[in-house]
Design an enzyme around this catalytic site. Structure first.
Site, PDB file in Angstrom:
ATOM      1  N   ASP A  60       0.756  -1.081  -0.085  1.00 12.88           N
ATOM      2  CA  ASP A  60      -0.010  -0.023   0.025  1.00 12.88           C
ATOM      3  C   ASP A  60       0.894   1.284  -0.143  1.00 12.88           C
ATOM      4  O   ASP A  60       1.386   1.478   0.972  1.00 12.88           O
ATOM      5  CB  ASP A  60      -0.790  -0.098   1.310  1.00 12.88           C
ATOM      6  CG  ASP A  60      -1.760   1.436   1.491  1.00 12.88           C
ATOM      7  OD1 ASP A  60      -1.761   2.212   0.473  1.00 12.88           O
ATOM      8  OD2 ASP A  60      -2.007   1.540   2.583  1.00 12.88           O
ATOM      9  N   GLU A  87      -0.816  11.021   0.879  1.00  4.37           N
ATOM     10  CA  GLU A  87      -2.070  10.250   1.022  1.00  4.37           C
ATOM     11  C   GLU A  87      -2.458   9.677   2.410  1.00  4.37           C
ATOM     12  O   GLU A  87      -3.424   9.858   2.929  1.00  4.37           O
ATOM     13  CB  GLU A  87      -2.215   8.966   0.093  1.00  4.37           C
ATOM     14  CG  GLU A  87      -3.598   8.410  -0.160  1.00  4.37           C
ATOM     15  CD  GLU A  87      -4.065   7.545   0.855  1.00  4.37           C
ATOM     16  OE1 GLU A  87      -5.224   7.117   0.974  1.00  4.37           O
ATOM     17  OE2 GLU A  87      -3.200   6.718   1.644  1.00  4.37           O
ATOM     18  N   GLU A  88      -1.515   8.992   3.091  1.00  4.84           N
ATOM     19  CA  GLU A  88      -1.838   8.242   4.501  1.00  4.84           C
ATOM     20  C   GLU A  88      -2.134   9.369   5.592  1.00  4.84           C
ATOM     21  O   GLU A  88      -2.671   9.081   6.507  1.00  4.84           O
ATOM     22  CB  GLU A  88      -0.507   7.598   4.843  1.00  4.84           C
ATOM     23  CG  GLU A  88      -0.214   6.683   3.852  1.00  4.84           C
ATOM     24  CD  GLU A  88      -0.853   5.397   3.758  1.00  4.84           C
ATOM     25  OE1 GLU A  88      -1.906   5.416   4.500  1.00  4.84           O
ATOM     26  OE2 GLU A  88      -0.656   4.279   3.289  1.00  4.84           O
ATOM     27  N   ASP A 101      -5.817   2.207  -5.340  1.00  7.98           N
ATOM     28  CA  ASP A 101      -5.186   2.075  -4.096  1.00  7.98           C
ATOM     29  C   ASP A 101      -5.495   0.481  -3.642  1.00  7.98           C
ATOM     30  O   ASP A 101      -5.879  -0.260  -4.368  1.00  7.98           O
ATOM     31  CB  ASP A 101      -5.637   3.123  -3.110  1.00  7.98           C
ATOM     32  CG  ASP A 101      -4.754   3.304  -1.788  1.00  7.98           C
ATOM     33  OD1 ASP A 101      -4.033   2.557  -1.713  1.00  7.98           O
ATOM     34  OD2 ASP A 101      -4.680   4.450  -1.277  1.00  7.98           O
TER      35      ASP A 101
HETATM   36 ZN   LIG Z   1      -3.156   3.437   0.264  1.00  6.69          ZN
END
Ligand SMILES: [Zn+2]
Length: 321
Positions: free
Chosen positions: A191, A225-226, A246
């Site tokens: 991820d 993003e996180e 994702d």
């Molecule tokens: Zn992600």
């Protein structure tokens, strides 16, 4: 429908391995962004640029210029920062991104000091030894207070750790433990590096086949993003459709599994664009791509970051697993 261009699997795996081995906790994702940029430089049809926030934008002029499209995946990963240097010389962590503390117990890590070489260490329970603490170990709730970093250095005091060059705010990256085995890729940070690699491999597949996108297409490789605002900025203003790529949410009661692509039609942020999601389903069926449609219960994507920031286009969300 014509056959889809062939994916160069070895290229995909080689790039993915390099990317996974490039630490990039949110806030310190530049090395992973730079590696992706260097890899895409091999395809001169793409115009590469950076956003002021440091994300990578790659735009590929298509057969047609109207109704441009974009895809986004993120190169930043979960990680931590040094919250406190404890009186015993060990480090208390502050999380970057959302994860369960028990997921990092026992992991090796690297602390990036402001000056000098990065330092290695292990993430341990404060009461780690079963020979000392017995059943207390299983009863202890894992948290910022009960996990700590023990450095690979002789330090027993706060001062000795400070003298190593460590300070509050230093980034901590967790070991990616990359393993490719029997066709499976295993790593902590798939991820979302798997999706970044999938996008880059798709570019190579089109380029190798002498093709270009039907419509002008941009790839935004986001770097925040996180923590929830990766693609809030950076999608070109004329783009009309955005596909977020994702990870899937796999588990009991979920339709997704590790052997299908999945299309997330709703998550914590609500439904995605029905028309675009439906078109993706039709395309997958036409090209015999095995896929599942799913709803992710505790999940938000960079598409919602973009929508929340005022983005006024169709957004859909998909995952390679
Ligand atoms: Zn992600």
């Amino acid at each position: 429908m014509p056959n889809l261009p062939e994916i160069d699997t070895q290229f995909l795996l080689d790039f993915l391995t390099k990317l996974l081995n490039t630490p990039s906790p949110t806030g310190l994702a530049e090395p992973a962004i730079a590696l992706t940029e260097q890899t895409l430089e091999a395809f001169p049809a793409l115009k590469l640029s950076r956003t002021r926030k440091g994300a990578l934008l790659a735009t590929w002029p298509g057969e047609r210029d109207d109704c441009p499209r974009a895809l986004t995946a993120h190169a930043d990963t979960l990680g931590a920062m040094v919250k406190e240097i404890k009186s015993n010389g060990r480090l208390k962590l502050s999380q970057i991104g959302g994860y369960a503390w028990n997921n990092i117990e026992g992991e090796g890590c690297t602390v990036y000091t402001r000056f000098g070489r990065p330092l290695r260490g292990s993430i341990l329970l404060t009461k780690a030894s079963a020979h000392v603490y017995g059943p207390e170990i299983n009863d202890t709730k894992r948290s910022a207070d009960t996990l700590e970093v023990r450095l690979d250095a002789r330090t027993f005091t706060e001062k000795e750790t400070l003298d190593l060059g460590i300070s509050v705010g230093d980034f901590v990256a967790f070991d990616p433990r990359v393993e490719i085995n029997a066709g499976f890729v295993r790593s902590r940070h798939l991820d979302d590096k798997a999706c970044v690699a999938a996008l880059v491999a798709a570019v190579k597949a089109l380029a190798d086949a002498g093709l270009k996108p039907a419509r002008t297409t941009s790839l935004l490789i986001s770097n925040y993003e996180e923590v929830g605002h990766g693609a809030a900025a950076g999608i070109p203003a004329d783009v009309e459709e955005l596909l977020v790529v994702d990870m899937a949410a796999v588990g009991e009661g979920q339709a997704s599994d590790e052997f299908h692509a999945s299309l997330c039609v709703k998550d914590s942020g609500g439904p995605y664009h029905h028309g675009l999601s439906d078109r993706l389903r039709t395309l997958a069926e036409k090209h015999a791509i095995p896929y599942k449609v799913d709803i992710y219960p505790y999940y938000r994507s960079d598409g919602e970051a973009f929508w929340s920031a005022g983005g006024d286009i169709a957004v859909a969300s998909s995952a390679p697993v």
